[in-house]
Write an enzyme that holds these catalytic residues in place. Structure first.
Site, mmCIF file in Angstrom:
data_model
loop_
_atom_site.group_PDB
_atom_site.id
_atom_site.type_symbol
_atom_site.label_atom_id
_atom_site.label_comp_id
_atom_site.label_asym_id
_atom_site.label_seq_id
_atom_site.Cartn_x
_atom_site.Cartn_y
_atom_site.Cartn_z
ATOM 1 N N GLY A 54 2.774 -0.704 4.033
ATOM 2 C CA GLY A 54 2.157 -1.585 2.996
ATOM 3 C C GLY A 54 2.369 -3.082 3.504
ATOM 4 O O GLY A 54 3.320 -3.573 3.898
ATOM 5 N N TYR A 111 -10.742 2.206 5.873
ATOM 6 C CA TYR A 111 -9.706 1.658 4.929
ATOM 7 C C TYR A 111 -10.327 0.766 3.803
ATOM 8 O O TYR A 111 -10.392 -0.480 4.113
ATOM 9 C CB TYR A 111 -8.686 1.255 5.531
ATOM 10 C CG TYR A 111 -7.466 1.126 4.751
ATOM 11 C CD1 TYR A 111 -6.300 2.294 4.526
ATOM 12 C CD2 TYR A 111 -6.848 0.062 3.829
ATOM 13 C CE1 TYR A 111 -5.216 2.156 3.916
ATOM 14 C CE2 TYR A 111 -5.672 0.017 3.150
ATOM 15 C CZ TYR A 111 -4.855 0.987 3.178
ATOM 16 O OH TYR A 111 -3.762 0.924 2.438
ATOM 17 N N SER A 112 -10.233 1.022 2.446
ATOM 18 C CA SER A 112 -10.647 0.258 1.348
ATOM 19 C C SER A 112 -9.727 0.339 0.124
ATOM 20 O O SER A 112 -9.624 1.462 -0.321
ATOM 21 C CB SER A 112 -12.105 0.494 1.107
ATOM 22 O OG SER A 112 -12.698 0.022 -0.126
ATOM 23 N N ASN A 113 -9.234 -0.839 -0.223
ATOM 24 C CA ASN A 113 -8.296 -0.791 -1.473
ATOM 25 C C ASN A 113 -9.090 -0.332 -2.499
ATOM 26 O O ASN A 113 -8.453 0.035 -3.587
ATOM 27 C CB ASN A 113 -7.680 -2.171 -1.460
ATOM 28 C CG ASN A 113 -6.705 -2.204 -0.382
ATOM 29 O OD1 ASN A 113 -5.572 -1.712 -0.457
ATOM 30 N ND2 ASN A 113 -6.997 -3.144 0.626
ATOM 31 N N SER A 149 0.678 -1.242 -0.131
ATOM 32 C CA SER A 149 0.033 0.190 -0.021
ATOM 33 C C SER A 149 0.696 1.346 0.058
ATOM 34 O O SER A 149 0.153 2.367 -0.067
ATOM 35 C CB SER A 149 -0.923 -0.168 1.180
ATOM 36 O OG SER A 149 -2.040 -0.761 0.981
#
Length: 368
Positions: free
Chosen positions: A323, A187-189, A90
């Protein structure tokens, strides 16, 4: 992307000290823990917590040092390379956010415009979700990663499977929003997969091409890239492992397209240092855009636009990103004046599992 993080105390060290204790007045003062010793202790805790190897680059007041510990290949005595490449997970998001903020400065993107202005029809709620909400994880979009088999043996069903950004977005939009856009933080990818698609729509070039043209090539970041479907890490690297039924399995080679603009990139600690330095010294963003990147709202848990803050025990606040992707955990943080910076790559085994242990490396490098 997701990282697995288990608390690891200092009981062994404390016991050793107490075993030979003598009256306090008879003992010389204990020497202070140096920065190098503090970093080494933090690295040792990560290894004790299940990591196979770790490399850490630290810059304090102009002096850069790199340290490694553990093994580059599990079960060998081969050291972790000090300049090894790794999957950054990330940390990719900070690059993507930087490009979008450059497009804002160029008046090609409006942070507070709805996503539907640029990508009509992509999101069912695209009229209510703004570009800012994507970058700050306040859109409410379901995290598509939760719909993928990324735990245990099931991961091997998709290890080499290619995904397109639109497939990943569909995994999210098949589910309802987690909350009304702009009312909460999660938190959302998915947000950054959409951001990557938006960059391509506005510029006519893929998100990683824009990162290369705007960031990595101008800064001389020669070891930083997006794999674009390649399963290999293109250079010297430590191998990463994934826990399956209580044993570590080598997953160094994988197709990271399921990470995409949310977590697909590969880099080195030295390259990430070039990026962080240019970010805080104004070469990548003008003051107004950098202020947006580091502006966290009250409910976003210290998250700005593609960057998060951490308050270290010594009172210094750092900004950057962590990440995680199968096999690797990454940390990249800097003080806002750039005087103290750190980057680290952990090659995973059965851990690390403790967030406190992982972030202990940040605290040791910044405060030591």
């Amino acid at each position: 992307m997701r990282s697995r993080f288990v608390t690891c105390g200092l009981a062994v060290a404390v016991t050793a000290l107490l075993a030979g204790a003598t009256p306090a007045l008879a003992q010389p003062a204990a020497p202070p823990v140096t920065q190098d010793a503090a970093v080494r202790q933090a690295m040792d805790r990560v290894l004790a917590d299940g990591a196979v190897g770790v490399q850490v680059r630290t810059t304090r007041d102009g002096r850069a040092t790199t340290a490694t510990a553990g093994e580059s290949v599990l079960g060998t005595s081969w050291p972790v390379p000090t300049a090894g490449l790794f999957r950054v997970g990330s940390v990719t998001k900070t690059f993507v956010a930087t490009v979008l903020l450059q497009l804002v400065e160029e008046d090609r993107v409006d942070l507070d415009a709805p996503v539907a202005r640029y990508l009509p029809g992509l999101l069912p709620d695209g009229d209510a979700i703004t570009v800012r909400m994507l970058l700050q994880h306040t859109s409410g979009l379901f995290d598509y990663v939760k719909a993928l088999p990324l735990d245990g043996a099931e991961f091997f069903d998709i290890r080499f499977r290619p995904y397109t950004p639109h497939e990943l977005v569909s995994l999210a939009t098949d589910r309802p929003l987690d909350f009304a856009p702009g009312t909460d933080w999660s938190y959302s990818n998915t947000n950054y997969i959409v951001a990557g698609v938006l960059i391509e729509k506005v510029t006519g070039r893929a998100w990683d091409t824009e990162i290369a043209e705007r960031i990595t090539r101008p800064l001389g970041m020669r070891e930083t890239s997006a794999p674009r479907g390649s399963v290999f890490i293109p250079g010297l690297h430590a191998r990463g492992y994934f826990p399956v039924d209580g044993r570590p399995v080598d997953v160094t080679e994988l197709n990271p397209s399921w990470g995409g603009a949310a977590g697909e990139m590969i880099s080195t600690t030295a390259d990430l240092d070039l990026f962080l330095t240019a970010l805080v010294d104004g070469r990548l963003l003008r003051p107004a855009q950098f202020a947006e990147l580091t502006a966290a709202r009250s409910f976003t848990d210290g998250y700005g636009l593609g960057a998060l803050s951490r308050d270290t025990p010594c009172g210094k606040t750092v900004w950057g990103h962590s990440g995680g992707i199968a096999g690797y955990t990454t940390l990249a943080f800097t003080t806002l004046d750039g005087s103290r910076r750190m980057q680290a790559s952990l090659t995973n085994g059965l851990g690390p599992d403790s967030e406190d242990v992982v972030y202990g490396i940040v605290d040791a490098t910044i405060c030591g």
